[in-house]
Design an enzyme around this catalytic site. Structure first.
Site, PDB file in Angstrom:
ATOM      1  N   ASP A  40       0.824  -1.142   0.087  1.00  0.00           N
ATOM      2  CA  ASP A  40      -0.021  -0.040  -0.020  1.00  0.00           C
ATOM      3  C   ASP A  40       0.905   1.304   0.190  1.00  0.00           C
ATOM      4  OD1 ASP A  40      -2.752  -1.150   0.294  1.00  0.00           O
ATOM      5  OD2 ASP A  40      -2.256  -1.920   1.937  1.00  0.00           O
TER       6      ASP A  40
ATOM      7  N   ASP B 297      -6.994  -5.075  -4.613  1.00  0.00           N
ATOM      8  CA  ASP B 297      -7.520  -4.564  -3.178  1.00  0.00           C
ATOM      9  C   ASP B 297      -8.706  -3.234  -3.170  1.00  0.00           C
ATOM     10  OD1 ASP B 297      -7.813  -4.504  -0.222  1.00  0.00           O
ATOM     11  OD2 ASP B 297      -5.973  -3.247  -0.135  1.00  0.00           O
TER      12      ASP B 297
ATOM     13  N   HIS C 161      -5.626   3.309  -3.465  1.00  0.00           N
ATOM     14  CA  HIS C 161      -6.752   3.117  -2.686  1.00  0.00           C
ATOM     15  C   HIS C 161      -6.948   3.299  -1.163  1.00  0.00           C
ATOM     16  CE1 HIS C 161      -4.264  -0.570  -2.835  1.00  0.00           C
ATOM     17  NE2 HIS C 161      -5.000  -0.724  -1.687  1.00  0.00           N
TER      18      HIS C 161
HETATM   19 ZN   LIG Z   1      -4.225  -2.216  -0.399  1.00  0.00          ZN
END
Ligand SMILES: [Zn+2]
Ligand SMILES: *[C@@H]1O[C@H](CO)[C@@H](O)[C@H](O)[C@H]1NC(C)=O
Ligand SMILES: *[C@@H]1O[C@H](CO)[C@@H](O)[C@H](O)[C@H]1NC(C)=O
Length: 993
Positions: free
Chosen positions: A55, A177, A420
């Site tokens: 991430d 995701d 995201h």
């Molecule tokens: Zn993620």
């Protein structure tokens, strides 16, 4: 520092082949589909895909994740992941790995020696390391705008192309995701040349049905306008993106390793092999070919790559050994690209999908619809930053400043913020602060480019005075611009980034009164209008300006006008006579086109479109709230409303206040109704002279929580439009999809949440209509929206919840600033037209909203005469008018003679009698002042491949349709005139003489 490697361009002939798009250095058969293991036809082929999901900020900032700081929050360190994976790939040539997030890879790459870089290039060229998706981040799909999705993918693609050539080109989308999936993203990916898309999250009801009917993989028809070129093969992964249960070998998992030395205790090979074979067979039941993919990895896995690879190799060895005993399970290292290729080679037909994957839920009460609105300030700041990025690119290009590298920090920040867990609002507070800081620093860095550009564009020949420094007033949205306060004179230069001339209503907060001269020296009419009390009370507003100067500014297409402000010697704030004000009386706002009536209680009663002779009656309009569900998440029924999820306690809404104060103000240029509900909620409805739309400026916050009740604030419009359960919402600011209340078009939908299950992401607009009337609401940022009753539209504009919703972020959605709940101000734009005339207005207005004019101020300290003698006050890059239905999406100078541009047709097919037709544009018009176009190379949407070289895999649908479509737009362009079809975006590398 990132240096964009653009090959120096030697232009000898008009027909040179590649400009910045250098010759790809792929040697045949070493990467991509050429090196795929396609398994065995009589086996169940299991593609083992080692991967890490990194991430780009979430619980930690992007750089904390990169270095591995704050491991107390979450153990995660991307630098070691890449170090470790590279070593592991070098140890065993069978191993393969995919990498996705270029924001991280770029950080790592910049720190490597040339030797290491060459080693990695070799791994890429031999197909061991493969970049997949290849955006700067894995962008959110609900709340992102197409302009920024394209940019962030182009940024990653450019880096990969420059560093790795053809073997570095990503071939498919990997959105494992994000919290729901947009049809527009599928279309954009198809036009980037991707052959497929895989993702992990769909609604649990949808998933169960697809599992049962073996429709986990399909052809997604990504556009209602663009035909088979927008189709994208799409696959849903079986366990979001994790390994089969008990087969996670990362150091952070606690699954058993494969213990294969029979001399040691706990030998477990037979049991592990059988468990794996069972898992493979179960997974295969949901899919239609004799290939399945197993994603072996998860969040920040492979920091010690050896643990994964060592166990995977044992698994591969012992499971395959069972083939001698009749097992049909065949394991091998693979990549999603190779799995996709195997599916393609399976030569079978696939079901299709024409709607999207919004909204989604994994359980009965956890709808991923809260994030459509979470962190509304960050969502707006992201749009504003994009606006500045696009304008800076244009200024850099039209001034021929060749300062592209100086724009990189903003471009990079924007790429990160598309992640995201970034613009989605689902990150921890300190990470949200980091994103905002990156955007802010990015903007600061491009002020230099803006000034360098204006030095050229403002200069008149033979003048010697230095061009005054331009600065932005970032707090204009709260009527604050401190540097001009109290000044005797200043200039305002407004850049219009669209290819049509515009007329802006400009509001300049002032502490004195000024005369304003337009570019030709005439004094223009400006009205001094009091700033509203709710605006003045916004925490953090330090301006002492009590008034705004309001004036109409026509700005030429792709150009600027400068307005000169001179303090009035007569310092009394006069002209009040032109302003009429009423308090708590019924009032009517009216101009040439619209008429809006309020009663003395502050209720909007009706809006009449005077040109089309109809009225929309309102039974209610204004601010309401839902109670956030207060839960401890211990089971689905106790699911709380939080950063990701919107879950109201009941479907009832309460008005933010039962009484309201209404103040109507009438001036020559604007008529407006300020409705104050209480000390934390107000709205001002404005009708400018000549405007065909009404503007609604709302200020909400601090949302009170002293009652220990979380609140989700909506703006609702309840009308008598007979909308029949239907409403219409855009996808990422482009095509619009029809929605039906309590309904999903591809499965039999069971309603568990009757409010949030009907929420959809609104990136730019939502409408309802009947035969004669349509109301369209445009937003200035992404918001969640719905139509809960016929005739009603609602948009969630702010939220403050007191519970975490248990999806990992670990914080309630409770933003504060200045020791209070965060105050948000924003705008809606209301269009009241017949359906057949609505696109004519909402299409261009939506484009102007995200590509707004950008105002810069300067303090030249010169008299008007001296200023006007020395500096150019108006300028346009265009000399002829451009078609109304064409939008300039990108104008980026790569090198002094080479540009990357994107132009688009921004109407949909059948939306408008006139403008929904194909249109021709002469690209040379855009380069009038820069030079003659000598070469045009059409590229894929991502800008990393000549369109002629794009060869996408061909798929067949169950209806015997083929995704094959001849590339109608050859790039061997004979002229600079290009044709655009509805919703088409075309990307060109333009070379000038
Ligand atoms: Zn993620
Ligand atoms: C499909 O459904 C079956 C039955 O509920 C379940 O056992 C299986 O795990 C599901 N498959 C996937 C890939 O989720
Ligand atoms: C693919 O399948 C079609 C019929 O579905 C058949 O006509 C064609 O020959 C097959 N091609 C290959 C390469 O197997």
């Amino acid at each position: 520092m990132y240096t964009v490697i653009h090959c120096a361009i030697a232009i000898a002939f008009a027909a040179f082949i590649s400009g910045c798009l250098g010759a790809p250095f792929k040697s045949v058969n070493t990467c991509g589909y050429d090196v795929c293991n396609l398994g065995q036809s009589d086996k169940l082929n299991v593609h083992i895909v080692p991967h890490t999901h990194d991430d780009v900020g979430w619980l930690k900032t992007v750089d904390q994740y990169y270095y591995g700081t704050r491991n107390d929050i979450q153990h995660a360190a991307v630098q070691y992941i890449l170090d470790s994976v590279i070593q592991a790939l070098l140890e065993n040539p069978d191993r393969r790995f995919i990498y996705v997030e270029i924001a991280f890879f770029w950080r790592w790459w910049m720190q490597q020696t040339e030797d290491m870089q060459n080693t990695v290039r070799k791994l890429v060229n031999e197909g061991h390391l493969e970049f997949i998706s290849g955006g700067w981040s894995m962008n959110d799909e609900g709340v992102t705008h197409y302009s920024s999705i394209i940019d962030q993918h182009s940024l990653g693609a450019e880096f990969l192309r420059d560093q790795f050539g053809e073997c570095g080109r990503p071939k498919l989308g990997w959105q494992i995701d994000p919290f729901g999936h947009s049809r527009e993203v599928a279309s954009l990916f198809a036009h980037m040349g991707f052959d497929g898309l895989f993702f992990g999250r769909v609604d649990f009801q949808d998933y169960a049905e697809r599992n049962r009917t073996k429709r986990m993989e399909m052809i997604w028809k990504g556009s209602a306008n663009l035909g088979a070129q927008s189709w994208l093969f799409t696959g849903i992964l079986p366990r979001v993106y994790t390994a089969p249960q008990s087969f996670c070998f990362d150091y952070r998992c606690s699954d058993e390793p494969i213990k294969d030395d029979p001399h040691l205790y706990d030998y477990n090979v037979p049991e592990r092999v059988q468990a794996f074979i069972d898992a493979a067979h179960i997974q295969a039941r949901s899919y239609t070919t004799n290939h399945i993919m197993m994603t072996m990895g998860s969040d920040f896995h492979y920091e010690n790559a050896n643990e994964w690879f060592k166990n995977l190799e044992k698994l591969i060895k012992y499971v395959n050994a069972q083939q001698a005993n009749g097992s049909d399970v065949n394991l091998f290292y693979s990549t999603p690209t190779c799995y996709l290729y195997a599916l393609n080679k399976a030569n079978q037909t696939w079901t299709t999908k024409t709607d999207d994957f919004f909204p989604i839920s994994f359980s009965q009460h956890g709808l991923w619809t809260g994030y459509f609105t979470s962190r509304p300030a960050l969502k707006r700041y992201e749009r504003y930053s994009n606006n500045i990025l696009q304008v800076t690119r244009q200024l850099n290009a039209f001034s021929n400043s060749t300062l592209r590298q100086a724009i990189f920090p903003l471009n990079e920040a924007m790429g990160i913020v598309q992640h995201h867990d970034a613009v989605s609002g689902t990150e921890k507070q300190h990470v949200a602060n980091d994103y905002a800081q990156r955007l802010s620093e990015g903007i600061d860095s491009v002020i230099y480019v803006i000034n360098e550009a204006y030095k050229k564009l403002l200069s008149k020949e033979n003048q010697s005075l230095p061009v005054p420094t331009q600065f932005l007033c970032h707090f204009s949205n709260i009527s604050e611009c401190l540097p001009i306060e109290g000044q005797d004179s200043f200039t305002l230069t407004i850049w219009n980034p669209t290819i049509q001339p515009i007329e802006d209503m400009i509001r300049v907060p002032v502490t004195k009164n000024y005369t304003i001269r337009n570019p030709t020296g005439e004094f223009i009419v400006a009205e001094l209008i009091p700033i509203s009390t709710p605006m003045k009370n916004i925490p953090g507003r330090t301006s002492s300006a009590q008034y705004e100067l309001l004036f109409r500014a026509p700005i030429p297409a792709l150009g600027f006008n400068t307005y000169y402000f001179q303090v009035k010697t007569d310092i009394t704030i006069e002209k009040k006579s032109t302003i009429k004000v009423t308090h708590n009386e019924a009032c009517i706002l009216q101009n040439q086109h619209l008429r809006i009536e309020f009663d003395d209680q502050g209720n909007l009663n009706n809006i009449t479109n005077q040109n089309r002779n109809f009225t929309v009656l309102f039974s209610a309009q204004g601010l309401y709230w839902y109670t956030s569900f207060p839960g401890n998440n211990s089971s689905p029924e106790f699911q709380a409303s939080g950063a990701y999820f919107f879950r109201p306690l009941t479907s009832n809404t309460l008005p933010v206040s039962n009484s309201r104060n209404i103040t109507c103000t009438y001036t020559n240029q604007v008529q407006k109704a300020l409705i104050i509900y209480n000390n934390w909620a107000s709205q001002e409805i404005k009708l400018y002279d000549g405007a065909r739309i009404a503007e609604i400026e709302w200020i909400v916050g601090p949302i009170p929580i002293e009652d220990n009740i979380g609140k989700e604030i909506i703006m609702r419009y309840d009308t008598d439009i007979q909308s029949n359960g239907l409403f219409y919402t855009d996808a990422n600011g482009r095509e619009v999809l029809e929605r039906k209340r309590d309904y999903r078009s591809t499965w039999n939908y069971t309603v568990y949440e009757n409010v949030s299950g009907n929420y959809y992401p609104i990136a730019s607009r939502i409408w309802i209509k009947d035969n004669k009337r349509q109301i369209t609401i445009l937003t200035d940022r992404s918001e969640g929206g719905s139509s809960m009753h016929d005739g009603s539209v609602e948009l969630m504009i702010h939220r403050r919840t007191l519970y975490d919703d248990s999806q990992g972020v670990g914080e309630p959605m409770n933003e504060t600033a200045y020791d209070k709940g965060l105050v948000i101000c924003g705008k809606h734009f209301l269009i009241v037209e017949p359906p057949e005339y609505s696109a004519l207005y909402h299409r261009p207005i939506a484009q102007h909203l995200y590509m707004n004019s950008i105002s810069t101020y300067a303090l030249p300290n010169l008299s008007y005469d001296n200023y006007s003698n020395s500096f150019r006050q108006t300028w346009s890059a265009l000399t002829e008018s451009m078609p109304y239905n064409v939008h300039l999406l990108t104008f980026d100078q790569l090198t002094s003679k080479v540009f990357l541009i994107r132009i688009e047709h921004y109407f949909e097919f059948n939306e408008d009698d006139t403008y929904s037709k194909s249109v021709e544009v002469d690209l040379q018009s855009l380069f009038r002042n820069l030079g003659k176009i000598i070469y045009l190379l059409e590229l894929t949407l991502g800008g990393n491949l000549p369109l002629n070289d794009m060869k996408r895999l061909v798929w067949q649908t169950i209806d015997n349709e083929s995704s094959y479509s001849k590339s109608t737009d050859s790039n061997s362009l004979k002229s600079t005139v290009v044709t655009l079809n509805p919703m088409q975006i075309r990307t060109f590398q333009v070379t000038l003489q």
